[in-house]
Write an enzyme that holds these catalytic residues in place. Structure first.
Site, PDB file in Angstrom:
ATOM      1  N   TYR A   1       0.797  -1.238   0.000  1.00 40.79           N
ATOM      2  CA  TYR A   1       0.000   0.000   0.000  1.00 40.79           C
ATOM      3  C   TYR A   1       0.830   1.289   0.000  1.00 40.79           C
ATOM      4  CZ  TYR A   1      -3.707  -3.311   1.142  1.00 40.79           C
ATOM      5  OH  TYR A   1      -4.584  -4.368   1.113  1.00 40.79           O
ATOM      6  N   HIS A  34      -9.801   0.891  -5.206  1.00 40.53           N
ATOM      7  CA  HIS A  34      -8.815   0.092  -4.489  1.00 40.53           C
ATOM      8  C   HIS A  34      -7.436   0.645  -4.779  1.00 40.53           C
ATOM      9  CE1 HIS A  34     -11.672  -2.864  -3.135  1.00 40.53           C
ATOM     10  NE2 HIS A  34     -12.239  -2.768  -4.331  1.00 40.53           N
TER      11      HIS A  34
HETATM   12  C1  DQA Z   1      -7.996  -2.726  -0.600  1.00 38.95           C
HETATM   13  C2  DQA Z   1      -7.873  -4.183  -1.077  1.00 38.95           C
HETATM   14  C3  DQA Z   1      -8.547  -5.121  -0.102  1.00 38.95           C
HETATM   15  O1  DQA Z   1      -8.390  -6.463  -0.538  1.00 38.95           O
HETATM   16  C4  DQA Z   1      -7.946  -4.995   1.282  1.00 38.95           C
HETATM   17  O2  DQA Z   1      -8.615  -5.811   2.203  1.00 38.95           O
HETATM   18  C5  DQA Z   1      -7.894  -3.586   1.743  1.00 38.95           C
HETATM   19  C6  DQA Z   1      -7.468  -2.556   0.798  1.00 38.95           C
HETATM   20  C7  DQA Z   1      -7.228  -1.763  -1.525  1.00 38.95           C
HETATM   21  O3  DQA Z   1      -7.465  -0.571  -1.429  1.00 38.95           O
HETATM   22  O4  DQA Z   1      -6.353  -2.190  -2.288  1.00 38.95           O
HETATM   23  O5  DQA Z   1      -8.133  -3.286   2.917  1.00 38.95           O
HETATM   24  O6  DQA Z   1      -9.362  -2.350  -0.640  1.00 38.95           O
END
Ligand code: DQA
Length: 141
Positions: free
Chosen positions: A23, A100
Protein backbone atom coordinates in the site's frame (compact mmCIF):
# COMPACT_ATOMS: atom_id res chain seq x y z
CA UNK A 1 -19.64 22.88 -7.26
CA UNK A 2 -20.03 19.10 -7.20
CA UNK A 3 -20.05 17.40 -3.85
CA UNK A 4 -18.54 13.96 -3.23
CA UNK A 5 -18.59 11.62 -0.26
CA UNK A 6 -15.48 9.44 0.05
CA UNK A 7 -15.86 6.46 2.35
CA UNK A 8 -12.99 4.28 3.53
CA UNK A 9 -13.48 1.00 5.33
CA UNK A 10 -11.46 -1.10 7.77
CA UNK A 11 -7.70 -0.84 8.17
CA UNK A 12 -7.39 2.08 5.78
CA UNK A 13 -6.77 4.25 8.85
CA UNK A 14 -3.54 2.23 9.20
CA UNK A 15 -2.11 3.19 5.81
CA UNK A 16 1.52 4.19 6.19
CA UNK A 17 2.11 1.42 8.73
CA UNK A 18 0.13 -1.35 7.09
CA UNK A 19 1.93 -3.61 4.56
CA UNK A 20 3.91 -0.74 2.98
CA UNK A 21 5.17 -3.09 0.26
CA UNK A 22 1.54 -3.35 -0.96
CA UNK A 23 0.00 0.00 0.00
CA UNK A 24 3.01 2.33 0.07
CA UNK A 25 4.23 4.56 2.88
CA UNK A 26 1.63 7.31 2.74
CA UNK A 27 -1.15 7.72 5.29
CA UNK A 28 -4.85 8.24 4.59
CA UNK A 29 -4.31 11.87 5.48
CA UNK A 30 -1.55 12.11 2.84
CA UNK A 31 -3.98 10.64 0.29
CA UNK A 32 -6.62 13.22 1.26
CA UNK A 33 -4.12 16.06 0.83
CA UNK A 34 -2.90 14.69 -2.50
CA UNK A 35 -6.47 14.31 -3.81
CA UNK A 36 -7.56 17.78 -2.65
CA UNK A 37 -4.43 19.33 -4.20
CA UNK A 38 -4.97 17.56 -7.53
CA UNK A 39 -8.58 18.74 -7.69
CA UNK A 40 -7.57 22.38 -7.10
CA UNK A 41 -10.88 23.32 -5.53
CA UNK A 42 -12.95 21.91 -8.39
CA UNK A 43 -15.03 19.71 -6.05
CA UNK A 44 -16.17 19.63 -2.44
CA UNK A 45 -14.95 16.45 -0.75
CA UNK A 46 -16.21 14.92 2.47
CA UNK A 47 -14.16 12.05 3.90
CA UNK A 48 -15.36 9.31 6.27
CA UNK A 49 -13.51 6.27 7.62
CA UNK A 50 -14.61 3.51 9.95
CA UNK A 51 -13.54 -0.02 10.75
CA UNK A 52 -17.12 -1.09 11.46
CA UNK A 53 -19.40 -2.67 8.85
CA UNK A 54 -22.63 -1.31 10.41
CA UNK A 55 -21.21 2.22 10.47
CA UNK A 56 -20.40 1.92 6.77
CA UNK A 57 -24.00 0.85 6.12
CA UNK A 58 -25.33 3.75 8.25
CA UNK A 59 -23.17 6.32 6.45
CA UNK A 60 -24.21 5.01 3.02
CA UNK A 61 -27.89 5.18 4.07
CA UNK A 62 -27.46 8.77 5.28
CA UNK A 63 -25.90 9.70 1.93
CA UNK A 64 -29.19 8.75 0.30
CA UNK A 65 -30.76 12.04 1.45
CA UNK A 66 -27.65 14.24 1.47
CA UNK A 67 -27.45 15.35 -2.17
CA UNK A 68 -23.98 14.16 -3.13
CA UNK A 69 -23.11 14.00 -6.81
CA UNK A 70 -21.30 10.68 -6.38
CA UNK A 71 -20.05 8.29 -3.75
CA UNK A 72 -16.47 7.05 -3.84
CA UNK A 73 -15.92 4.01 -1.64
CA UNK A 74 -13.01 1.78 -0.70
CA UNK A 75 -14.71 -0.88 1.43
CA UNK A 76 -11.32 -2.49 2.29
CA UNK A 77 -11.68 -6.16 3.25
CA UNK A 78 -15.47 -5.85 3.25
CA UNK A 79 -15.29 -5.56 -0.54
CA UNK A 80 -14.94 -9.31 -0.66
CA UNK A 81 -17.58 -10.30 1.88
CA UNK A 82 -20.26 -7.73 2.67
CA UNK A 83 -23.77 -8.34 1.39
CA UNK A 84 -24.94 -5.57 3.77
CA UNK A 85 -22.71 -2.93 2.15
CA UNK A 86 -23.65 -4.18 -1.30
CA UNK A 87 -27.36 -3.81 -0.42
CA UNK A 88 -26.86 -0.33 1.06
CA UNK A 89 -25.08 0.83 -2.12
CA UNK A 90 -28.00 -0.44 -4.20
CA UNK A 91 -30.29 2.10 -2.48
CA UNK A 92 -28.32 5.07 -3.83
CA UNK A 93 -29.44 6.87 -6.97
CA UNK A 94 -26.06 8.55 -7.60
CA UNK A 95 -22.95 7.04 -9.28
CA UNK A 96 -20.91 4.82 -6.96
CA UNK A 97 -17.25 4.32 -7.79
CA UNK A 98 -15.47 1.56 -5.88
CA UNK A 99 -11.76 2.24 -5.49
CA UNK A 100 -8.81 0.09 -4.49
CA UNK A 101 -5.25 1.15 -3.92
CA UNK A 102 -3.89 -2.24 -4.94
CA UNK A 103 -4.54 -4.32 -8.05
CA UNK A 104 -6.64 -6.94 -6.29
CA UNK A 105 -6.62 -9.39 -9.21
CA UNK A 106 -2.84 -9.77 -8.89
CA UNK A 107 -3.20 -10.70 -5.22
CA UNK A 108 -4.61 -13.64 -3.22
CA UNK A 109 -7.57 -15.44 -4.73
CA UNK A 110 -9.92 -14.42 -1.92
CA UNK A 111 -9.55 -10.81 -3.12
CA UNK A 112 -10.75 -11.67 -6.63
CA UNK A 113 -14.41 -11.61 -5.66
CA UNK A 114 -15.57 -8.00 -5.38
CA UNK A 115 -19.00 -8.42 -3.87
CA UNK A 116 -19.67 -4.73 -3.18
CA UNK A 117 -18.53 -3.79 -6.69
CA UNK A 118 -21.58 -5.57 -8.08
CA UNK A 119 -23.53 -2.57 -6.76
CA UNK A 120 -21.04 0.00 -8.13
CA UNK A 121 -21.23 2.02 -11.33
CA UNK A 122 -17.49 1.62 -11.95
CA UNK A 123 -14.30 0.29 -10.35
CA UNK A 124 -10.93 2.02 -10.21
CA UNK A 125 -7.99 0.15 -8.75
CA UNK A 126 -4.31 -0.61 -8.75
CA UNK A 127 -3.10 2.96 -9.08
CA UNK A 128 -2.40 3.62 -5.41
CA UNK A 129 -3.49 7.04 -4.18
CA UNK A 130 -4.29 8.10 -7.75
CA UNK A 131 -7.22 5.66 -7.75
CA UNK A 132 -9.21 8.15 -5.64
CA UNK A 133 -8.34 11.20 -7.69
CA UNK A 134 -9.13 9.50 -11.00
CA UNK A 135 -12.46 8.18 -9.66
CA UNK A 136 -13.51 11.68 -8.58
CA UNK A 137 -12.17 13.34 -11.73
CA UNK A 138 -14.25 10.95 -13.84
CA UNK A 139 -17.40 12.40 -12.24
CA UNK A 140 -16.53 16.09 -12.61
CA UNK A 141 -17.77 16.62 -16.16
C1 DQA B 1 -8.00 -2.73 -0.60
C2 DQA B 1 -7.87 -4.18 -1.08
C3 DQA B 1 -8.55 -5.12 -0.10
O1 DQA B 1 -8.39 -6.46 -0.54
C4 DQA B 1 -7.95 -5.00 1.28
O2 DQA B 1 -8.62 -5.81 2.20
C5 DQA B 1 -7.89 -3.59 1.74
C6 DQA B 1 -7.47 -2.56 0.80
C7 DQA B 1 -7.23 -1.76 -1.52
O3 DQA B 1 -7.46 -0.57 -1.43
O4 DQA B 1 -6.35 -2.19 -2.29
O5 DQA B 1 -8.13 -3.29 2.92
O6 DQA B 1 -9.36 -2.35 -0.64
Amino acid sequence: MKKFLIINGPNLNMLGQREPEVYGSETLDDIKKFTEAKLQGQAALEWFQTNLEGELVNRIQQAHSQHYDALIINPGGYSHTSVAIHDALKILKIPVIEVHLSQVYKREEFRHTLLTAKAATAIMGGLGKQSYYIAIYSQLQ
